[in-house]
Write a protein that holds these residues in place. Structure first.
Motif, PDB file in Angstrom:
ATOM      1  N   ASN A 112      51.962  16.385 -68.245  1.00  0.00           N
ATOM      2  CA  ASN A 112      50.765  15.557 -68.941  1.00  0.00           C
ATOM      3  C   ASN A 112      50.370  15.272 -69.819  1.00  0.00           C
ATOM      4  O   ASN A 112      51.432  15.697 -71.157  1.00  0.00           O
ATOM      5  CB  ASN A 112      49.266  16.794 -68.696  1.00  0.00           C
ATOM      6  N   PRO A 113      51.493  13.759 -70.195  1.00  0.00           N
ATOM      7  CA  PRO A 113      52.097  13.252 -71.194  1.00  0.00           C
ATOM      8  C   PRO A 113      51.304  13.519 -72.425  1.00  0.00           C
ATOM      9  O   PRO A 113      51.645  14.224 -73.670  1.00  0.00           O
ATOM     10  CB  PRO A 113      52.289  12.019 -70.844  1.00  0.00           C
ATOM     11  N   GLY A 114      50.117  13.555 -72.511  1.00  0.00           N
ATOM     12  CA  GLY A 114      49.151  13.629 -73.788  1.00  0.00           C
ATOM     13  C   GLY A 114      49.439  15.036 -74.330  1.00  0.00           C
ATOM     14  O   GLY A 114      49.020  15.286 -76.031  1.00  0.00           O
ATOM     15  N   LEU A 115      49.318  16.037 -73.972  1.00  0.00           N
ATOM     16  CA  LEU A 115      49.231  17.021 -74.422  1.00  0.00           C
ATOM     17  C   LEU A 115      51.572  17.645 -75.182  1.00  0.00           C
ATOM     18  O   LEU A 115      51.294  18.265 -75.752  1.00  0.00           O
ATOM     19  CB  LEU A 115      49.369  18.112 -73.533  1.00  0.00           C
ATOM     20  N   GLU A 116      51.978  16.755 -74.747  1.00  0.00           N
ATOM     21  CA  GLU A 116      53.383  16.610 -75.141  1.00  0.00           C
ATOM     22  C   GLU A 116      53.497  15.045 -75.979  1.00  0.00           C
ATOM     23  O   GLU A 116      54.353  15.162 -77.010  1.00  0.00           O
ATOM     24  CB  GLU A 116      54.162  16.785 -74.170  1.00  0.00           C
ATOM     25  N   VAL A 176      50.463   9.346 -78.953  1.00  0.00           N
ATOM     26  CA  VAL A 176      51.171   7.463 -78.532  1.00  0.00           C
ATOM     27  C   VAL A 176      50.091   6.402 -79.549  1.00  0.00           C
ATOM     28  O   VAL A 176      49.057   7.102 -78.840  1.00  0.00           O
ATOM     29  CB  VAL A 176      51.501   7.326 -77.207  1.00  0.00           C
ATOM     30  N   THR A 196      40.746  13.882 -69.354  1.00  0.00           N
ATOM     31  CA  THR A 196      42.057  13.147 -68.394  1.00  0.00           C
ATOM     32  C   THR A 196      43.263  14.077 -68.838  1.00  0.00           C
ATOM     33  O   THR A 196      44.443  14.617 -68.102  1.00  0.00           O
ATOM     34  CB  THR A 196      42.993  11.921 -69.319  1.00  0.00           C
ATOM     35  N   MET A 197      43.709  14.459 -70.312  1.00  0.00           N
ATOM     36  CA  MET A 197      44.448  15.617 -70.384  1.00  0.00           C
ATOM     37  C   MET A 197      43.866  17.223 -70.256  1.00  0.00           C
ATOM     38  O   MET A 197      43.908  18.241 -69.946  1.00  0.00           O
ATOM     39  CB  MET A 197      44.456  15.805 -71.820  1.00  0.00           C
ATOM     40  N   GLY A 198      42.759  17.288 -69.611  1.00  0.00           N
ATOM     41  CA  GLY A 198      41.855  18.718 -69.315  1.00  0.00           C
ATOM     42  C   GLY A 198      41.536  19.644 -70.372  1.00  0.00           C
ATOM     43  O   GLY A 198      41.664  20.626 -70.332  1.00  0.00           O
ATOM     44  N   THR A 221      42.751   9.955 -80.658  1.00  0.00           N
ATOM     45  CA  THR A 221      43.747   9.614 -79.916  1.00  0.00           C
ATOM     46  C   THR A 221      45.262  10.127 -79.099  1.00  0.00           C
ATOM     47  O   THR A 221      45.495  11.232 -78.290  1.00  0.00           O
ATOM     48  CB  THR A 221      43.418   8.764 -78.964  1.00  0.00           C
ATOM     49  N   GLY A 223      45.717  15.720 -77.664  1.00  0.00           N
ATOM     50  CA  GLY A 223      46.523  16.564 -77.561  1.00  0.00           C
ATOM     51  C   GLY A 223      47.229  18.116 -77.754  1.00  0.00           C
ATOM     52  O   GLY A 223      48.202  18.802 -77.421  1.00  0.00           O
ATOM     53  N   ASP A 224      47.016  18.521 -79.321  1.00  0.00           N
ATOM     54  CA  ASP A 224      48.187  18.780 -79.697  1.00  0.00           C
ATOM     55  C   ASP A 224      49.382  18.901 -79.416  1.00  0.00           C
ATOM     56  O   ASP A 224      49.905  19.938 -79.136  1.00  0.00           O
ATOM     57  CB  ASP A 224      47.185  20.032 -79.801  1.00  0.00           C
ATOM     58  N   PRO A 225      49.820  17.394 -79.860  1.00  0.00           N
ATOM     59  CA  PRO A 225      51.327  17.097 -78.966  1.00  0.00           C
ATOM     60  C   PRO A 225      52.720  17.550 -80.287  1.00  0.00           C
ATOM     61  O   PRO A 225      52.274  17.805 -81.452  1.00  0.00           O
ATOM     62  CB  PRO A 225      51.159  15.601 -78.682  1.00  0.00           C
ATOM     63  N   GLU A 226      53.768  17.625 -79.436  1.00  0.00           N
ATOM     64  CA  GLU A 226      54.847  18.292 -80.480  1.00  0.00           C
ATOM     65  C   GLU A 226      55.297  16.595 -80.926  1.00  0.00           C
ATOM     66  O   GLU A 226      56.267  16.752 -81.894  1.00  0.00           O
ATOM     67  CB  GLU A 226      55.920  18.451 -79.730  1.00  0.00           C
TER      68      GLU A 226
END
Lengths: 305, 270
Positions: free
Chosen positions: A70-74, A77, A100-102, A141, A145-148
């Motif tokens: 689930n790329p948006g969480l990691e 972009v 989409t990211m849930g 956007t 997802g609070d990505p790293e």
């Protein structure tokens, strides 16, 4: 952590990205700098799988982008803030990403607040947004997802000075918390104030990379003196090179302490002595990318402010 | 030792360490794609127009059809015609807007498997299509009841369930055709023009050819997918009609769809 290894993209006979390798480390802001058409965007698109590389790989924390469940969480972009359906409202666009990211619905409001888009603005369709508002929506956007890891292509475009300041603080804080930030720009000053590491690209190739401190240190010293010609001769006398700008500013690779001693020995009174710093980086940027510049470089005159 | 080293590296990212990431389920993607059909102004009006045109067609049938023609078959035919135009547009725009509006830059980054996104769009398109057709038939049914009451004739439900299935199949094939042109062209304007060439210009050309050349008229079903699929609206298909549909469909629909998908999966998203 983003690792790019020997990425190459050719279109027919034209090589847009040529054997590009670098890494963006966690906890740091990496600036991806280059003139227009240098291959920054193509490189970034290859990182996220929108363009398939001719050869080479790009990995995010050791995995290829397509392998992220689930790329948006990691990975957050933002490649082009204007690339949105003009008929959707800002809130709808964020809602699509959130669904989409849930993620819980509340994230949309949190993000709107975080990027300072008001309720009224969030209800407007994106075609009525200014570029600055689109950039804020794009950042929202990317962050929802609070990505790293963040990959941002020219995120400061269209932001007003306060907006640029806001984004700088946001990205700084993000990196300080351990996140990885890769942001591109064709504007040196934008990158210089925020980046810890720099990757400079020209004509599809990497022309310089390292920490900002390293690249600045290599940029030398700026010195002004009442008898600039005598000082230039004295520096050259030690076997070092130096350039004398028409406005009387001397630039040299010799470090400031040694320039001071040379001036003392030569009996020349200095009026200014400092590390070339940002000015040096700009000089370097223009030099490194001189071949790829569309404008033929006439002269870089700068007030030694 | 190694534990110490690990803790040294970890603390800054501790907040992220607890995150467990599940793959995105297909049902969620389909749900997102369905909502994307409605949430733009053009999408909203396109979907709304399903209801509006069905109502207009029904009212027109009540007003203009002779009393003895007020049966469900005619109402269904009247509401079915606008569907055959609108549904393929919905299918086309669901695909092409990702490229024309460039929202694909976000869509295909959030889901880096275009095959999954396109499958979700296909499912969403068919679901929206089924719902639209059901709505249109329901409007037609209300019209049938109201119309026959006004005219004072007995309400006649003269379409067998099987025929309703065939009409749905015909509309679904129309949507698939729109979908196919969408993935082939990947531009909203180009795909809509392409669809109308297919739906309006080609039948006229084939019709002219058939009226001058007997050998073509005898075999038109094998060559003309539009011709063989409109037979579905008439119901009661012979074995040869199904064979026509399968053969002409293979090169009008299946092969272009495969080529289109192949292109869409590989094209650069800019």
């Amino acid at each position: 952590m983003i690792t790019v290894e020997s990425l190459t993209k050719t279109y027919g006979g034209f090589t847009a990205v040529d054997d590009v390798s670098f890494s963006a480390r966690a906890g740091r802001v990496t600036g991806f700098l280059g003139p227009n058409g240098a291959g920054k965007s193509t490189t970034m698109r290859m990182m996220v799988g929108l363009t398939s590389p001719t050869s080479g790989t790009a990995t995010i924390s050791g995995r290829s982008f397509a392998d992220l469940p689930n790329p948006g969480l990691e990975v957050g972009v933002l490649l082009d803030a204007s690339a949105q359906h003009a008929g959707r409202t800002g809130r709808e666009i964020l809602g699509i990403a959130q669904r989409t990211m849930g993620l819980p619905k509340g994230r949309v409001e949190e993000m709107l607040h975080k990027v300072s888009l008001t309720d009224a603005e969030a209800e407007r369709r994106v075609k009525n947004y200014s570029l600055g508002m689109r950039q804020r929506l794009g950042i929202a956007t990317a962050l929802i997802g609070d990505p790293e890891v963040l990959i941002l292509d020219e995120p400061a475009n269209g932001l007003d000075p306060a907006g640029i300041r806001w984004m700088r603080d946001l990205l700084r804080e993000y990196a300080d918390k351990g996140g990885t930030v890769l942001l591109s720009s064709h504007l040196l000053h934008e990158i210089e104030v925020i980046a810890d590491d720099l990757v400079v690209i020209g004509n599809g190739r990497i022309v310089a990379q390292g920490t900002k401190a390293e690249l600045l240190a290599a940029a030398g010293t700026v010195v002004r003196a009442d008898r600039a010609l005598d000082l230039a001769a004295a520096i050259r006398g030690t076997g070092q090179t130096c350039n004398l700008d028409p406005d009387g500013t001397l630039r040299t690779e010799v470090d400031a302490a040694q320039v001071g001693r040379i001036a003392l020995d030569a009996g020349v009174a200095l009026t200014e002595l400092r590390s070339a710093d940002g000015a040096g980086l700009e000089e370097m940027f223009l030099e490194l990318t001189a071949e790829t510049q569309r404008e033929t470089r006439t002269h870089t005159e700068r007030t030694a402010a | 030792m190694s534990t110490a080293a690990a803790t040294l590296e970890r603390p800054a990212r501790a907040s992220h360490a607890a995150k467990r990431i599940e793959p995105i389920p297909m049902t969620r993607l389909i749900g997102v794609e369905i909502s994307k059909m409605f949430d733009t102004r053009s999408g909203f009006w396109l979907m709304t127009s399903v209801g509006i045109t069905a109502t207009i067609a029904t009212i027109a049938t009540i007003l203009f059809a002779p009393d003895d023609s007020l049966n469900y078959g005619n109402f269904a035919a009247a509401v079915g015609f606008p569907m055959s135009v609108i549904l393929p547009m919905i299918a086309i725009l669901s695909i092409t807007s990702e490229w024309s509006q460039r929202s694909g830059l976000t869509t295909f980054t959030l889901v880096p498997h275009r095959g999954r996104v396109i499958s979700a769009k296909l499912a969403a398109t068919l679901i929206a299509g089924a719902a639209s057709i059901a709505l249109a038939f329901a409007v037609g049914a209300v019209g049938n009841v109201v119309g026959s009451a006004i005219a004072g004739v007995d309400t006649s439900w003269n379409i067998p369930l099987g025929d309703a299935g065939l009409i749905f199949l015909a509309d679904a094939l129309g949507m698939l055709m729109g979908f196919t042109i969408g993935v082939l062209v990947r531009s909203s304007a180009g795909a809509i023009v392409g669809y109308f060439v297919y739906a309006l210009v080609l039948p006229a050309a084939f019709g002219t050819l058939a009226s001058f050349k007997d050998w073509f008229a005898d075999r038109q079903g094998w060559f003309d997918f539009q011709f063989s699929s409109t037979r579905l609206y008439d119901g009661d298909l012979a074995k040869s009609d199904w064979a026509h549909l399968a053969v002409s469909g293979s090169y009008w629909l299946v092969i272009p769809l495969v080529v289109g998908l192949w292109l869409a999966l590989r094209s650069e998203v800019k």
